[in-house]
Design an enzyme around this catalytic site. Structure first.
Site, short mmCIF file in Angstrom:
data_model
loop_
_atom_site.label_atom_id
_atom_site.label_comp_id
_atom_site.label_asym_id
_atom_site.label_seq_id
_atom_site.Cartn_x
_atom_site.Cartn_y
_atom_site.Cartn_z
N SER A 70 -14.62 8.83 3.93
CA SER A 70 -13.62 7.90 4.44
C SER A 70 -12.24 8.52 4.28
O SER A 70 -12.11 9.62 3.75
CB SER A 70 -13.69 6.58 3.66
OG SER A 70 -13.08 6.75 2.40
N LYS A 71 -11.25 7.77 4.71
CA LYS A 71 -9.87 8.29 4.67
C LYS A 71 -9.45 8.70 3.27
O LYS A 71 -8.59 9.56 3.11
CB LYS A 71 -8.90 7.22 5.20
CG LYS A 71 -9.04 7.02 6.70
CD LYS A 71 -7.76 6.44 7.28
CE LYS A 71 -7.89 6.23 8.77
NZ LYS A 71 -8.22 4.84 9.11
N ARG A 72 -10.06 8.09 2.27
CA ARG A 72 -9.73 8.46 0.89
C ARG A 72 -9.97 9.95 0.64
O ARG A 72 -9.39 10.54 -0.25
CB ARG A 72 -10.58 7.66 -0.11
CG ARG A 72 -10.17 6.23 -0.27
CD ARG A 72 -11.08 5.51 -1.24
NE ARG A 72 -12.47 5.50 -0.79
CZ ARG A 72 -13.46 6.11 -1.40
NH1 ARG A 72 -13.25 6.80 -2.49
NH2 ARG A 72 -14.69 6.04 -0.92
N HIS A 73 -10.88 10.53 1.40
CA HIS A 73 -11.22 11.94 1.18
C HIS A 73 -10.35 12.89 2.00
O HIS A 73 -10.60 14.08 2.04
CB HIS A 73 -12.69 12.19 1.53
CG HIS A 73 -13.63 11.36 0.72
ND1 HIS A 73 -14.33 10.30 1.25
CD2 HIS A 73 -13.96 11.42 -0.58
CE1 HIS A 73 -15.07 9.76 0.30
NE2 HIS A 73 -14.87 10.41 -0.82
N GLY A 74 -9.34 12.35 2.67
CA GLY A 74 -8.48 13.21 3.50
C GLY A 74 -8.70 12.88 4.96
O GLY A 74 -9.26 11.82 5.29
#
Ligand code: GLU
Length: 470
Positions: A240-244
């Protein structure tokens, strides 16, 4: 190939084309190409509150950038509401679906109760056999799921997966606002579009038994299924966006090559011995579901960056020159409307493609081919543009000025003669020249750089450096 393979990519336009979606699109595309089949693009935009035109365009833009071409579509489910309603009516007439008059509030209350009691949250079937409509209520339509037996999914990746029918809900196929739901539209479309292989993320595996029951009720042949393993972030949670960056076009913006991203994506789930780098032709030739694993794979941005560097290194310089132009514009290195000599740019690119990992890096390291250094790196200036280098730099300038044929080899000869005459090492002259020409101490071979920027520019920059020394 006896079978006429037809596959589809069916994104919901509730976001940009992301890494997971692109990998699904890629596997569909590869399988279609491998079999000489047909690739259909279908936009699943039935969730009108979350779907937007902008996302539809963004998905198409991402597919085009990745060069994943389709033969049919893009179809849009919102254009086909009447078709789905027709199928719903047929199922109701045959008693395979029924009207449900339970209100959203009632269903929610029952859901809460089931959760509080630790029971599975399922429709309790109370409208299944109603004799009469409930006045004053607009019904939804539910599918009459078999309550006994098992539904078996034969998956090309997961093998045989069985589900207890008792655990399959009487799912709503038409909401009370007359809009159809995903599990139903997907089946109708896959039937209408004659899809032979449903290739999608394994987050949909739990939907598959419900869909199989719908195929059976509609009297259609069940397609083959291939559920692709999930893509996870480094912490093993769903990517997800948390991972970049997860949007495909963000990788374009960061200077990735479409072919490198394709090559990286294919390895998220598929393998072919130890081979890491593949051309598209190789991928098409080798692709099969036998080589797709069941286990989720972890998205590794460093590896993608490495692969991108490999692709840049091996790219045809003329092609790379084309690709880098938008980034030169973006960095302000080239002005809007400025004519760039592309064969000259390709020569400059050759000197840098071994080191640049992205097109952004390549563009910014091309700056000194276009512009005199705006300033010298402080340390580099102190170390290399000083009293000590003044005489040798002056001598070199004179030698270069006298050159009639200004080529890599003749430039080298001037350097050699300065080195020999003064009994110095090559670095003692090459580094000051490098700082003079590029502003810093890192660049490709200095003779190459000098040849490409040309005599006039090289001399002007050396002159400026001499002035800067004082
Ligand atoms: N619209 C669904 C999704 O984006 C596609 C599911 C399918 O391929 O059946 O997840």
């Amino acid at each position: 190939m006896t079978e006429n393979v037809r596959v589809r990519f069916a994104p919901s336009p509730t976001g940009h084309l992301h890494i997971g979606g692109a990998r699904t699109a890629l596997f569909n595309w590869l399988y279609a190409r491998h079999c000489g089949g047909t690739f259909v693009l279908r936009i699943e935009d039935t969730d009108t509150t979350r779907s937007t035109e902008e996302y539809i365009e963004a998905i198409i833009e991402g597919m085009k950038w990745l060069d994943l071409s389709w033969e049919e579509g893009p179809f849009r489910q919102t254009d086909r509401f009447d078709v789905y309603r027709g199928y719903v009516r047929n199922l109701v007439q045959q008693g395979k679906a029924y009207y449900c008059y339970c209100s959203a509030e009632e269903l929610e209350a029952r859901r809460q109760e089931a959760m509080a009691q630790g029971r599975p949250v399922m429709y309790d079937g109370r409208c299944r056999d109603l004799a009469e409509p409930v006045p004053g209520r607009t019904p939804s339509v539910r599918f009459r799921m078999p309550r006994e037996g098992r539904t078996v999914v034969h998956d090309l990746i997961h093998g045989v997966v069985e589900f207890d029918n008792a655990q399959l809900d009487d799912l709503i196929i038409l909401r009370s606002d007359n809009t159809p739901t995903y599990n139903f539209t997907v089946v109708v479309d896959d039937v209408d579009m004659k899809i032979t292989h449903v290739i999608r993320g394994d987050d949909h595996l739990n939907n598959t038994p419900k869909q199989i029951q719908l195929y059976k009720a509609l009297g259609y042949e069940i397609p083959k299924f291939a559920h692709l393993p999930m893509i996870l972030g480094a912490d093993k949670t769903r990517l997800s966006k948390r991972h970049g960056a997860t949007s495909v076009m963000a990788y374009y913006e960061m200077g990735y090559l479409a072919d490198a991203l394709i090559n990286y994506l294919v390895r998220l789930g598929w393998s072919f011995g130890d081979q890491e780098v593949f051309t598209r032709e190789e991928l098409i030739g080798h692709f099969s579901f036998e080589n797709v694993g069941k286990a989720a794979s972890v998205f590794n941005p460093e590896k993608l960056l490495w692969l991108n560097g490999q692709y840049i290194m091996k790219s045809d310089p003329a092609k790379l020159a084309e690709l880098v132009v938008p980034f030169l514009l973006r960095e302000g290195i080239v002005g809007e409307g400025q004519q760039v000599d592309m064969s000259w740019l390709a020569k400059a690119v050759v000197t840098l493609q071994e080191r640049a990992k992205t097109l952004v890096e390549l563009a910014s390291s091309l700056r000194y081919f276009f512009h005199d250094p705006a300033a010298y790196d402080d340390k580099a200036k102190a170390k290399f543009l000083n009293e000590k280098s003044l005489p040798v730099l002056t001598e070199l300038r004179d030698g270069l000025t006298a050159l009639d044929d200004y080529t890599h080899d003749s430039i080298e000869k001037v350097f050699t003669s300065v080195v020999e005459k003064n009994g110095i090492k090559l670095g003692a002259i090459a580094q000051p020249v490098r700082v003079a020409l590029t502003g810093g101490t890192v660049s490709p071979g200095i003779f190459e750089v000098m040849e490409i920027i040309g005599k006039e520019t090289a001399l002007r920059r050396i002159e400026k450096a001499l002035l800067a020394i004082g």
